[in-house]
Design an enzyme around this catalytic site. Structure first.
Site, PDB file in Angstrom:
ATOM      1  N   GLU A 462       6.000   0.845  -3.110  1.00  0.00           N
ATOM      2  CA  GLU A 462       5.798   0.432  -4.500  1.00  0.00           C
ATOM      3  C   GLU A 462       6.231   1.504  -5.494  1.00  0.00           C
ATOM      4  O   GLU A 462       5.457   1.977  -6.314  1.00  0.00           O
ATOM      5  CB  GLU A 462       4.333   0.031  -4.712  1.00  0.00           C
ATOM      6  N   GLU A 538       3.486  -6.053   4.142  1.00  0.00           N
ATOM      7  CA  GLU A 538       2.079  -6.355   3.879  1.00  0.00           C
ATOM      8  C   GLU A 538       1.947  -7.865   3.758  1.00  0.00           C
ATOM      9  O   GLU A 538       2.768  -8.519   3.125  1.00  0.00           O
ATOM     10  CB  GLU A 538       1.577  -5.692   2.585  1.00  0.00           C
ATOM     11  N   PHE A 602     -11.834  -3.316  -4.942  1.00  0.00           N
ATOM     12  CA  PHE A 602     -10.498  -3.601  -4.421  1.00  0.00           C
ATOM     13  C   PHE A 602     -10.097  -2.635  -3.311  1.00  0.00           C
ATOM     14  O   PHE A 602      -9.079  -2.830  -2.656  1.00  0.00           O
ATOM     15  CB  PHE A 602      -9.476  -3.549  -5.565  1.00  0.00           C
TER      16      PHE A 602
END
Length: 1024
Positions: A462, A538, A602
């Site tokens: 990312e 993922e 999270f």
């Protein structure tokens, strides 16, 4: 060597931690882990080396809010305020500073390369004695395997060097700084550095010396690097071990290198050569290098299925045989390549059964010990995982050795993530940041390339797609052409990746995001000109009660050869242990340490809890990933092996037939199936049941003998089939007493023997039941259309943001949680042998009808209450979470017994691993202790439920626990839940799926949404 003044003031003035062009000062070149054995037999058997000394243990520690607050005197002596901490550790786990959990948002103000002036600083010191023989000859190095995020090092008051990149070793030559007797190390660790901008991973942000520290003594003339690679002929019957060895020190003619290859106690091959590399160009070759090639006939190949390992010993010696030093590594003969759109291992197409793994421990933060690493590997192997992605940084060096030996495929990932940048490639497309990125990629490859388990390199995570990625991709392909490179950033299919590696792409649904569209995985394969394999880096976001729809991915993986699997996000919940005022431990998540910004819960996306207790979803993953597939045709079971290399040699097939959970017949036989082959198993004539009921055939694959990763009796695969059944013939019931109806202004009361039922005429609900004088209900039996929100229902992690498209927000906006019942009908009729209560309710919010529920309760002379429910859902209201009934039972029984799917929690879109049987569990086991409380514990496909004196029959789903949906919805942490009076029972005719393709957008597939508009279900409630 770079020399700067030893003064702390000068170091502070340099501010190396705010200069992306300075990633290290005086750090030694990267290389594989060394031990510098002085005995080749010890190297071969991997015994502890006398030249490698651990400095782990108690160090002195002082914490300061900024580096400028550190007194100069600390370089020479410990400070009065210094405490003792254990190294390795994160200082936040010792109460200094606070851990910060954030996913995307940087924990500091974004102004690269600068960091806040308030930059928490940890000052470590250690006094130790050195072996005098180490001072007389050779080189003494200090190795820091992991320090977060940057540090300066002094020895005996003299500055040694600087390092950053928290996930790779920093190694320095201490030889010029050491003295006889006591020596003192001083390490100043900064929490934030310019490197922090490259470390924006979804994890807790912690600091300190969190990996091992050790001293290594090498001879003056030494092995400085060695690299092994394996090459094969077409049928893998012959192999060549290629070893390139590099030396440092005085290059003498008498020096020789011997590489010997061992398989256990047997030497397979050996070769000796002087230094002098092959000619590279018109100027010649490397004088300090040598390449040896050893031929191996019929090598035992390495794979995750059969992790055959050899041992290569590299000896540096003189021509008369005098050993100077030896290094060694495990060798796996295996070949990785991409051919015809497929990722191949040893010529066979892999199916990646993978999981992402953060290095996390609930008590120790980001410190990994061998026991925890082995525990993770054993659990992965036991649950049919064959691959792990080191998300999102190089792991502890021991991890790779363990993966080599137990057998796991590894994606080794560079410690680069810039998720919080706008745009994400702001740094990765900037040449000023290329040196920092290059250090993180090249040093990872140089450290880990000898490991056979590493089959793919990853450029990071990312960080968009920038020119720096392209440069580093080309560097890896040049230095190590034996492995593919993957990188998801920039759309998952850029020029910097050999594998299409999207995250959270769906099976059939396109997500056409601007600039980086996320196609369905099926569509991606067919894009014009696209020939690469697709492996999801993922997928299946396992946050809380999740993993719905997992089977859909595996159906696609098995259907399309170029869909070669993926890596579930992720392995372990990242909760941390805190203690309340009474010293009781509880599990904490983002914000619980006063950390800002934070992304709340999270951080808990694991298939296992932080203590490695499995989530129920892990069983679903295990079942879908199992290596044996089954098909039933008549009396024949076809068993297909998905093993690529392993012939079944430790498997028994156990089969059984049961009618409503009662065993009728069983047997077992050995499995004898070759890799990628099939075996047909003929069952004997199965018995015909004499009574009606659900008839099920179940097969289990059992390992009778223990393995390196499983105990004897381990079940590796299973399947069930429902067989044809006898027709159910309902015989006329024997005469019973007729229940008596009594009507008052407020209630209908039905009495039969010692049982009574009371319906409130104003509410229309069953308000009470009695057995004798004992009340059975604490709350009335009511309709229920909601659930305590799952993480997948909530859809966002930020406390300050609401997603109006999330399921829970749609339910709230429509009034599902606030709806109240308006009574439309409540009547009672006496039949010939029963009493019939008929009710109708409109469930309304702000004058709008959301649901209409019509029920009949037929109480007959046997004491059975047959409940029939018809529900109409308003066309303009969101699809409900459930359609069912709820009440609070007065009893608290010890055990729950049911005939249905189990034993683990299961939901309509996550039930392929559940088996139909009669199950009996403690009440406490019916609740799943997710750290963030939510809907949990459902069991589907239930035909019969027994609890206390009560029995329910029908075809329904249920959960039962001491916690109401209301309490689950209003409670932030599981340790704050309190057992309520009695027991809460939820019986659903229908329940929406839980989703799990991701946790930030609605991901429940259409077939698992309650979209029909009208629903009908029925059940019988009686007393045993």
């Amino acid at each position: 060597m770079i020399m700067i003044t030893d003064s702390l003031a000068v170091v502070l003035q340099r501010r190396d931690w705010e200069n992306p062009g300075v990633t290290q000062l005086n750090r030694l070149a990267a290389h594989p882990p060394f031990a510098s054995w002085r005995n080749s037999e010890e190297a071969r058997t991997d015994r502890p080396s006398q030249q490698l000394r651990s400095l782990n243990g108690e160090w002195r520690f002082a914490w300061f809010p900024a580096p400028e607050a550190v007194p100069e005197s600390w370089l020479e002596c410990d400070l009065p305020e210094a405490d003792t901490v254990v190294v390795p550790s994160n200082w936040q786990m010792h109460g200094y500073d606070a851990p910060i959990y954030t996913n995307v948002t940087y924990p500091i103000t974004v102004n690269p390369p600068f960091v806040p002036a308030e930059n928490p600083t940890g000052c470590y010191s250690l006094t130790f004695n050195i072996d005098e023989s180490w001072l007389q000859e050779g080189q003494t190095r200090i190795i820091f395997d992991g320090v977060n995020s940057a540090f300066h090092l002094w020895c005996n008051g003299r500055w040694v060097g600087y390092g950053q990149d928290s996930r790779l070793p920093s190694e320095f030559d201490l030889s010029a700084f050491l003295r006889a007797g006591k020596n003192r190390l001083a390490v100043m660790v900064l929490r934030w550095s310019d490197g922090s901008y490259l470390e924006d991973q979804d994890m807790w942000r912690m600091s300190g010396i969190f990996r091992d520290v050790s001293l290594l003594h090498k001879p003056s003339t030494q092995i400085s690097d060695f690299h092994v690679a394996t090459h094969f002929n077409d049928d893998f019957s012959r192999a060549v071990l290629e070893a390139e060895v590099q030396m440092y020190g005085e290059l003498r003619d008498e020096l020789r290198v011997t590489v010997s290859l061992w398989q256990g106690e047997t030497q397979v091959a050996s070769g000796t050569a002087p230094f002098g590399g092959e000619i590279i160009d018109e100027r010649g070759g490397y004088a300090d290098r040598v390449t040896l090639r050893l031929n191996v006939e019929n090598p035992a190949l390495w794979s995750a299925e059969i992790p055959n390992l050899y041992r290569a010993v590299v000896e540096l010696h003189t021509d008369d045989g005098t050993l100077i030093e030896a290094e060694a590594c495990d060798v796996g003969f295996r070949e990785v390549r991409i051919e015809n759109g497929l990722l191949l291992l040893n010529g066979k197409p892999l199916l990646i059964r993978g999981v992402n793994r953060h290095e996390h421990h609930p008590l120790h933060g980001q410190v990994m010990d061998e026991q925890t690493m082995v525990q993770d590997i054993l659990l992965m192997k036991q649950n049919n995982f064959n691959a792990v992605r080191c998300s999102h940084y190089p792991n502890h060096p021991l991890w790779y050795t363990l993966c080599d030996r137990f057998g796991l495929y590894v994606v080794d990932e560079a410690n680069i993530e810039t998720h919080g940048m706008v745009p994400m490639n702001r740094l990765t497309d900037d040449p000023r940041w290329l040196p920092a990125m290059s250090e993180r990629v090249t040093r990872m490859v140089q450290r880990d390339r000898n490991h056979p388990s590493v089959i793919i390199w990853s450029l990071g995570n990312e960080s968009g797609h920038g020119a720096n990625h392209d440069a580093l991709y080309r560097w890896i392909k040049s230095v190590d052409p034996s492995r593919p490179v993957q990188y998801e950033g920039g759309g998952a299919d850029t020029t910097a990746t050999d594998i299409i590696c999207p995250m959270y792409a769906r099976v059939d649904e396109d997500q056409p995001f601007p600039a980086v569209p996320k196609w369905s995985i099926k569509k991606w394969l067919s894009l014009p000109g696209e020939t690469r394999p697709l492996i999801l880096c993922e997928y299946a976001h396992a946050m809380g009660n999740s993993l719905g729809g997992f089977a859909k991915y595996w159906q696609a993986f098995r259907q399309y050869p170029r869909l070669q699997g993926g890596f579930v996000w992720d392995w372990v919940d990242q909760s941390l242990i805190k203690y309340d005022e009474n010293g009781n431990p509880w599990s904490a998540y983002g914000g619980d340490f006063g950390d800002t910004p934070n992304d709340r819960q999270f951080c808990m996306n694991g298939l296992v809890f932080a203590d490695r207790t499995p989530h129920p979803a892990l069983t679903e993953a295990k079942h879908q990933q199992q290596f044996f597939q089954f098909r039933l045709s008549g009396q024949t079971i076809e068993v297909t092996s998905e093993y690529l290399f392993r012939h079944s040699d430790n498997e028994l097939l156990h089969w059984s037939v049961a009618l409503d959970g009662k065993p009728l017949a069983s047997g077992e036989m050995p499995l004898d199936v070759a890799p990628q082959d099939k075996q047909l198993i003929e069952l004997p004539e199965l018995p015909q049941p004499e009574s009606a009921g659900q008839l099920w055939l179940t097969v289990h694959v059992v390992q009778p003998n223990a393995t390196a990763w499983s105990e004897a009796g381990h079940i590796s695969a299973w399947q069930q089939w429902r067989l044809a059944e006898n027709l159910s013939v309902t015989l006329p019931a024997a005469p019973h007493a007729i229940p008596q109806l009594t009507t008052s202004e407020t209630d209908f009361c039905i009495e039969l023997g010692n049982k009574r039922w009371q319906f409130n005429r104003q509410s229309g609900f069953l308000s009470q039941m009695w057995i004798g004088a004992e009340k059975q209900l604490l709350t009335p039996l009511r309709d229920q259309f909601t659930r305590a929100p799952l993480d997948n229902d909530i859809g966002v992690s930020e406390a300050t943001r609401i997603d109006p498209n999330a399921w829970v927000e749609r339910w709230k906006a429509a009034g599902h949680y606030q709806a109240e019942a308006a009574l439309l009908q409540c009547t009672a009729d006496t039949l010939a042998d029963a009493v019939l209560i008929t009710t109708a309710h409109a469930w309304q919010h702000q004058g709008k009808t959301l649901f209409i529920s019509r029920k009949t309760y037929r109480i007959d002379g046997s004491g059975q209450m047959a409940i029939t429910v018809d529900v109409e859902v308003a066309s303009d209201t969101p699809h409900p979470a459930r359609i069912g009934l709820t009440c609070q039972l007065a009893q608290v029984a010890e055990r729950v017994n049911w005939l249905g799917l189990g034993p683990q929690e299961n939901y309509p879109d996550r039930l392929t691993a559940a088996c139909f049987d009669r199950w009996d569990l403690p009440l406490s086991d019916m609740y799943t202790p997710y750290v963030f409380p939510s809907e949990n514990g459902l069991r589907c496909g239930t035909r019969e439920l027994n609890y206390g004196p009560h029995q329910w029959r029908g075809d329904f789903q249920f959960n039962i626990s001491r916690y109401s949906q209301q309490q689950l919805m209003e409670t932030s942490h599981r340790h704050l839940l309190h057992a309520e009076e009695g027991t809460w029972l939820n019986i659903d005719g229908f329940h929406m799926g839980i989703g799990g393709d991701d946790s930030w957008s609605p991901s429940v597939s259409a077939e698992f949404q309650l979209s029909a508009g009208s629903y009908h279900y029925q059940l019988v409630w009686c007393q045993k």
